[in-house]
Design an enzyme around this catalytic site. Structure first.
Site, mmCIF file in Angstrom:
data_model
loop_
_atom_site.group_PDB
_atom_site.id
_atom_site.type_symbol
_atom_site.label_atom_id
_atom_site.label_comp_id
_atom_site.label_asym_id
_atom_site.label_seq_id
_atom_site.Cartn_x
_atom_site.Cartn_y
_atom_site.Cartn_z
ATOM 1 N N ASP A 1 0.346 -3.840 -5.831
ATOM 2 C CA ASP A 1 -0.804 -3.230 -5.021
ATOM 3 C C ASP A 1 -1.176 -4.567 -3.862
ATOM 4 O OD1 ASP A 1 -3.245 -2.057 -4.054
ATOM 5 O OD2 ASP A 1 -4.144 -3.794 -5.317
ATOM 6 N N ASP B 1 -4.304 -5.095 -1.586
ATOM 7 C CA ASP B 1 -5.591 -5.898 -1.464
ATOM 8 C C ASP B 1 -6.155 -6.204 -2.740
ATOM 9 O OD1 ASP B 1 -5.367 -5.381 1.327
ATOM 10 O OD2 ASP B 1 -6.184 -3.391 1.223
ATOM 11 N N ASN C 1 -3.083 1.903 -1.451
ATOM 12 C CA ASN C 1 -3.898 2.843 -0.627
ATOM 13 C C ASN C 1 -4.470 2.231 0.599
ATOM 14 O OD1 ASN C 1 -3.655 4.574 -2.948
ATOM 15 N ND2 ASN C 1 -5.504 4.321 -3.910
ATOM 16 N N ASP D 1 -5.322 -4.631 -9.178
ATOM 17 C CA ASP D 1 -6.426 -5.371 -9.671
ATOM 18 C C ASP D 1 -7.488 -4.204 -10.187
ATOM 19 O OD1 ASP D 1 -6.522 -4.267 -6.996
ATOM 20 O OD2 ASP D 1 -8.359 -5.573 -6.763
ATOM 21 N N ASP E 1 -9.084 -9.140 -0.802
ATOM 22 C CA ASP E 1 -9.471 -8.104 -0.346
ATOM 23 C C ASP E 1 -10.323 -8.021 1.106
ATOM 24 O OD1 ASP E 1 -9.763 -5.528 0.213
ATOM 25 O OD2 ASP E 1 -11.018 -5.229 -1.762
ATOM 26 N N CYS F 1 -0.269 11.183 -3.427
ATOM 27 C CA CYS F 1 0.144 9.801 -3.197
ATOM 28 C C CYS F 1 -0.971 8.837 -3.574
ATOM 29 C CB CYS F 1 0.674 9.448 -2.247
ATOM 30 S SG CYS F 1 -0.029 10.115 -0.690
ATOM 31 N N SER G 1 -6.909 4.190 2.914
ATOM 32 C CA SER G 1 -7.699 5.216 3.661
ATOM 33 C C SER G 1 -8.358 4.864 4.679
ATOM 34 C CB SER G 1 -8.832 5.555 2.461
ATOM 35 O OG SER G 1 -9.647 4.552 2.231
ATOM 36 N N ARG H 1 -9.485 7.381 7.995
ATOM 37 C CA ARG H 1 -11.022 7.303 8.242
ATOM 38 C C ARG H 1 -11.037 6.703 9.736
ATOM 39 N NH1 ARG H 1 -13.662 4.970 2.642
ATOM 40 N NH2 ARG H 1 -12.373 6.287 1.268
ATOM 41 N N CYS I 1 -4.424 14.355 -2.004
ATOM 42 C CA CYS I 1 -2.993 14.117 -2.031
ATOM 43 C C CYS I 1 -2.389 13.635 -3.301
ATOM 44 C CB CYS I 1 -2.782 13.011 -0.956
ATOM 45 S SG CYS I 1 -3.206 11.576 -1.383
HETATM 46 ZN ZN LIG Z 1 -1.859 9.970 -0.036
#
Ligand SMILES: [Zn+2]
Length: 558
Positions: free
Chosen positions: A42, A44, A85, A156, A50, A129, A87, A91, A127
Site C-alpha cells: 500500500d 499512503d 486506492n 496499514d 499519509d 478494484c 479516490s 473526486r 468498482c
Molecule cells: Zn476501482
C-alpha cells in the site's frame, strides 16, 4: 471470475498507470518451495507518510527504514508492486499527471517498483478494484507474472488486509495511529513497522528452505500428525515435502484424523493410534497397548521420523517411544527442553500459518516441496468420491454450520438466517454436517437449501466442496477442504485460536465475526462466553456481501 477484467475503466487504468518500464514484467519462474514471488505494498501510511489527497511531490516522506527494507526484498529476488486506492482522482482533488509526479518522487526516494496498480475510483463507484475488493491484488499479481497466492500484501488498514485475503494472498498489517483496533484484532499477521514486516516475510520465506545439505537418502520416513481432520489437512504440504525426499512415507495419525489422512497425497501407509497426550478426549494410558505401538513403530524400519504438532501439543512423549523403537533421526518442534529425545529440535514463532509451520519443520529435517508443487493444501484426486448427480450442476454455496469444537461452530439461529439470506440473494445452498449435526442442518436447510447433514463422509464432503462456488464455514475441517480444492471461503472465524495460524490457507477468503470477542486466544473447545458473541453478531447480509467480494453471485462464480 475476476471482475477487473470486465471493468473497462480499471483495465485502462491498470495499463495506463502501470510503470512505463515493463521490462520487469516477464513471468517469474516458480522456484521450488518458495512461498512468495512478490510483495505488494500500500502507498499512503505504509510506504510514505499519509498526506491526504497529495498531488505534490515535495510532500513525499518515506516511513522510517523503508528504502533499506525494500532493498532487502529486492536483493532476495522478490518483485515489488504498489497497490493503492487513489479516490482523489475520482473526486478531482489532483490530476493523473500530479499523481505520477508523486510516484516519480516515491521511486526517487525508495527505488524502482516493478508495477504500480491504482484504483482511481470512489466507494460509490462500486468498482472491483478499490480495496477491500481484491481486483488490484489480482491485477498486480498478473503484472508481476505470478498469482495472488504467491504474494504478500503489506498495508496499514483493514482494507489492505481484506483485499489481500479476498485474493488469496497473505495480508500483513502494519498499524499506524489511524488503524482501528478492530482492524488490528482481525488481521492474522501484524508487524509493528515496515522493516519488521519485511524481515518476517523474508524469515518465513527462508524457513521453508532446508538449511542442511541433503544427507543420506531417506528410505522410509515416519511422519506423525495426530488430532482431527483439519490438523491433518494443514500438514499436507509438509508431508508432500517429506515424501519428495523419501522413498516411502508412513503416517501415524489418530482416529479423528484418519479420513483426512486417506485424502492426502504422498502417504504409502497409515498407522492409526489415539495418542493420549494429544487426543482431546483421551483414554487412559494402557501400558500393553503402548508397548505394542512401540513395537509396530519399530517394525516400520524408518530411518527418519518427523513429528508434527500444533502449539501446546508435545512431541516429546512420542519421541521417547520412537527412540525406544530404535529410530535414529527424530525431528520435532519443541519449546520444551528435549534432552536426547530429538536430533532436530525446531522452534517456530507464534502466528505462522500451520501449513508453513509444518513445512519449516520438514525443512529443518532436510526436506522441501519439489519443483512445481505449490505450497498449498491439496488432496489426492483419486481419493475424492464422485459427487452425487442429484445435487445438480456445480456453482452452489456450501453452508457448514457445525464444528468439531462447539466454540467454533456457527450458532444455529445465525446459520438459519444466513441460509435464508443466501437463498433470497439467488444462491443455491447445500447445508452440510456430520451425523451428529443432523438436527442443526435440518433446521438450517428449512430456511433455504438442501439438507445433506449426515449424508457424507469426509471424501464425499470433499467432492461436494470441490464443486462449490464458495463455502461458508467456521474454523473447522471443511474450511481446509475448501482451501485444498481451491474454493473460496467465507470464514465465520471464532477467535479462540489465531486466525493467522488457522485461517483458510492460500485461498480467497473473507473473514467475518468479532475478532476481539472475549473468547480470543482461549483455545476453548466450548464457548466460555455466554451467547457466543464472536459469531452470534454475524449479519447474514455480511455473508451475501462477502460472496460478492469473492465474485460469487447467485449464478455461481464469475
Ligand atoms: Zn476501482
Amino acid at each position: 471470475m475476476r471482475q477487473d477484467q470486465e471493468d473497462p475503466y480499471q483495465r485502462r487504468s491498470a495499463r495506463a498507470y502501470a510503470a512505463a518500464d515493463r521490462a520487469g514484467s516477464r513471468s517469474v519462474d516458480s522456484s521450488a518451495g518458495v512461498l512468495y514471488d512478490a510483495v505488494l505494498l500500500d502507498r499512503d501510511g505504509t510506504l510514505i507518510e499519509d498526506v491526504p489527497y497529495n498531488g505534490d511531490p515535495e510532500k513525499v516522506r518515506p516511513v522510517p527504514g523503508a528504502r533499506a527494507a525494500l532493498d532487502r526484498l529486492r536483493a532476495a529476488g522478490l518483485r515489488l508492486a504498489v497497490v493503492t486506492n487513489q479516490s482523489g482522482l475520482a473526486r478531482g482533488y489532483f490530476s493523473a499527471e500530479q499523481m505520477w509526479a508523486v510516484h516519480a518522487r516515491v521511486e526517487e526516494l525508495l527505488g524502482r517498483f516493478d508495477a504500480w496498480l491504482i484504483c482511481p475510483h470512489d466507494d460509490a463507484d462500486g468498482c472491483a478494484c478499490r480495496k477491500p475488493a481484491p481486483g488490484l491484488v489480482h491485477a498486480a499479481a498478473r503484472e508481476l507474472g505470478t498469482t495472488a497466492s504467491r504474494c504478500a500484501m503489506v498495508g496499514d488498514i483493514g482494507r489492505d488486509v481484506a483485499a489481500a485475503l479476498a485474493a488469496g494472498a497473505a495480508g500483513v498489517l502494519v498499524p499506524t495511529p489511524v488503524t482501528r483496533p478492530e482492524e488490528i484484532a482481525a488481521a492474522g499477521w501484524v508487524a509493528h513497522d515496515l522493516p519488521a514486516a519485511v524481515d518476517e516475510i523474508l524469515r518465513r520465506q527462508q524457513a521453508v528452505q532446508p538449511v542442511t545439505a541433503p544427507g543420506d537418502p531417506v528410505r522410509t520416513a515416519l511422519v506423525v500428525r495426530s488430532d482431527s481432520a483439519g490438523d491433518v489437512l494443514v500438514t499436507g504440504p509438509a508431508i508432500r515435502a517429506v515424501a519428495a525426499g523419501a522413498q516411502r512415507v508412513v503416517l501415524l495419525c489418530g482416529p479423528r484424523g484418519r479420513a483426512a489422512a486417506d485424502l492426502l497425497p504422498g502417504i504409502d501407509e497409515i498407522i492409526e493410534y489415539p495418542l493420549p497426550w494429544i487426543d482431546s478426549t483421551p483414554g487412559p494410558v494402557d501400558p500393553e497397548s503402548v508397548r505394542s505401538l512401540t513395537a509396530r513403530l519399530g517394525a516400520v524400519g524408518a530411518d527418519q521420523a518427523v513429528v508434527f504438532t500444533s502449539f501446546h501439543q508435545s512431541a516429546l512423549p512420542l519421541a521417547l517411544l520412537l527412540r525406544m523403537a530404535g529410530i535414529g533421526r527424530i525431528a520435532a518442534i519443541s519449546d520444551d527442553y528435549p534432552g536426547s529425545l530429538l536430533d532436530v529440535r525446531h522452534r517456530v514463532p507464534v502466528g505462522v500459518p500451520e501449513p508453513e509451520r509444518a513445512l519449516s519443520l520438514a525443512a529443518a529435517a532436510g526436506h522441501r516441496l519439489p519443483d512445481g508443487d505449490e505450497p498449498v493444501l491439496r488432496l489426492r484426486r483419486d481419493a475424492v468420491a464422485p459427487r452425487p448427480a442429484e445435487l445438480g450442476d456445480p456453482g452452489y454455496v456450501v453452508l457448514h454450520p457445525g464444528s468439531a469444537a462447539s466454540s467454533r461452530a456457527c450458532p444455529p439461529e445465525v446459520a438459519t438466517r444466513i441460509a435464508g439470506a443466501l437463498t433470497a440473494a439467488g444462491h443455491r445452498v447445500l447445508v452440510t454436517g456430520g451425523r451428529d449435526e443432523c438436527g442443526i442442518t435440518a433446521r438450517v436447510a428449512a430456511a433455504g437449501g438442501t439438507d445433506l447433514g449426515g449424508r457424507t463422509d469426509l471424501a464425499g464432503l470433499a467432492a461436494i466442496v470441490a464443486d462449490a462456488s464458495a463455502v461458508v464455514v467456521g474454523n473447522t475441517g471443511p474450511a481446509h477442504l475448501a482451501a485444498a480444492t481451491g474454493v473460496p471461503v467465507v470464514s465465520l472465524f471464532a477467535p479462540t485460536v489465531p486466525f493467522g495460524q488457522w485461517g483458510p490457507y492460500r485461498v480467497p477468503t473473507v473473514r467475518l465475526g468479532d475478532a476481539a470477542a472475549p473468547c480470543r486466544d482461549t483455545r476453548a473447545a466450548s464457548c466460555p462466553v455466554p451467547g457466543h458473541p464472536c459469531l452470534s453478531g454475524v449479519d447474514p447480509d455480511e455473508v451475501v456481501d462477502a460472496l460478492r467480494t469473492l465474485a460469487v453471485t447467485g449464478g455461481g462464480r464469475r
